[in-house]
Design an enzyme around this catalytic site. Structure first.
Site: not given
Length: 245
Positions: A179, A209-211
């Site tokens: 993500i 920046g992520s998941r």
């Protein structure tokens, strides 16, 4: 003492794990080049408008570009994992922090209730992604999305993401959802459908920046808890009984 066959096998696994090493640096250099062109344009424009302060402007913008370049290269750094040799384990695909663990339904590949482990990656974490186990890539599907912070749980479906469905060699099916965050929405996969992967192999990169969500069958025995720091390709997230790579 290892047999010749096992040595050949180990060599093949090590070679696969080193595959795509350095590709994150290439992506970083692309960003540096684009940012550099932007700073150069600003310098030219500023010098034309305020020629008497050209030296100060050039120095200030040059310093800003160097700081930006240092951050970009830091962000796009890579790490060489040392996957454990324990059979029947699922490794963390990412460097980051376990945010939450729950039970949900993954519709696109598993189509069943599953256990989800969600890992949050800050801007300071390595963003190269690794295969959590050995198997065959069955699904690789991209979903466009909105601009929202990856720290929010709803970002899992609202943000741009890439679904990876993996049929493991031990018979289990698992899924990953990579993500993107709010800054630069781009996920760069280094794998293709039908490709074989091994534990710790580099499979892609998420920019800025992520998941990452990993979906496991309910019989998986989770080995981590919220708040734990994990390393991609190294930390064991879960185990299966009588599993094998």
């Amino acid at each position: 003492m290892r047999s010749a066959g096992s040595s050949v096998l180990d060599h093949g696994i090590n070679a696969a794990q080193q595959k795509h090493r350095g590709r994150s640096w290439i992506e970083g250099l692309k960003v540096v080049a684009v940012v550099g062109l932007g700073f150069a344009f600003i310098v030219m424009l500023a010098v034309m408008i305020l020629p008497v302060r050209s030296q100060v402007i050039t120095f200030t913008i040059g310093a800003a570009w160097l700081i930006c370049t240092a951050f970009v290269l830091f962000f796009f750094r890579d790490a060489s994992p040392c996957p454990p040799c324990e059979p029947g384990v699922i490794l963390s695909p990412s460097h980051g922090t376990v945010d939450y663990i729950d039970i949900t339904t993954e519709q696109q590949f598993l189509s069943a209730p599953v256990r989800r482990i969600s890992i949050y990656l800050s801007l300071l974490n390595v963003h190269v992604q690794h295969a959590p186990g050995s198997g065959t890539v069955k699904v690789l599907q991209h979903f466009p999305g909105r601009w929202s912070r990856a720290i929010r749980r709803e970002a899992s479906l609202r943000n741009e993401h890439l679904l990876v469905g993996l049929s493991c060699n031990d018979g289990h099916n698992i899924a990953l959802r990579l993500i993107s965050g709010i800054w630069v929405r781009r996920i760069v996969p280094w794998i293709a459908c039908g490709q074989q992967v091994v534990p710790g192999e580099r499979i892609g990169l998420i920019r800025f920046g992520s998941r990452v969500d990993i979906f496991l069958p309910l019989d998986a025995q989770v080995s981590v808890k919220p708040g734990d720091k994990v390393r991609g390709g190294e930390t064991i997230l879960a185990r299966f009984k009588n599993g094998a790579w």
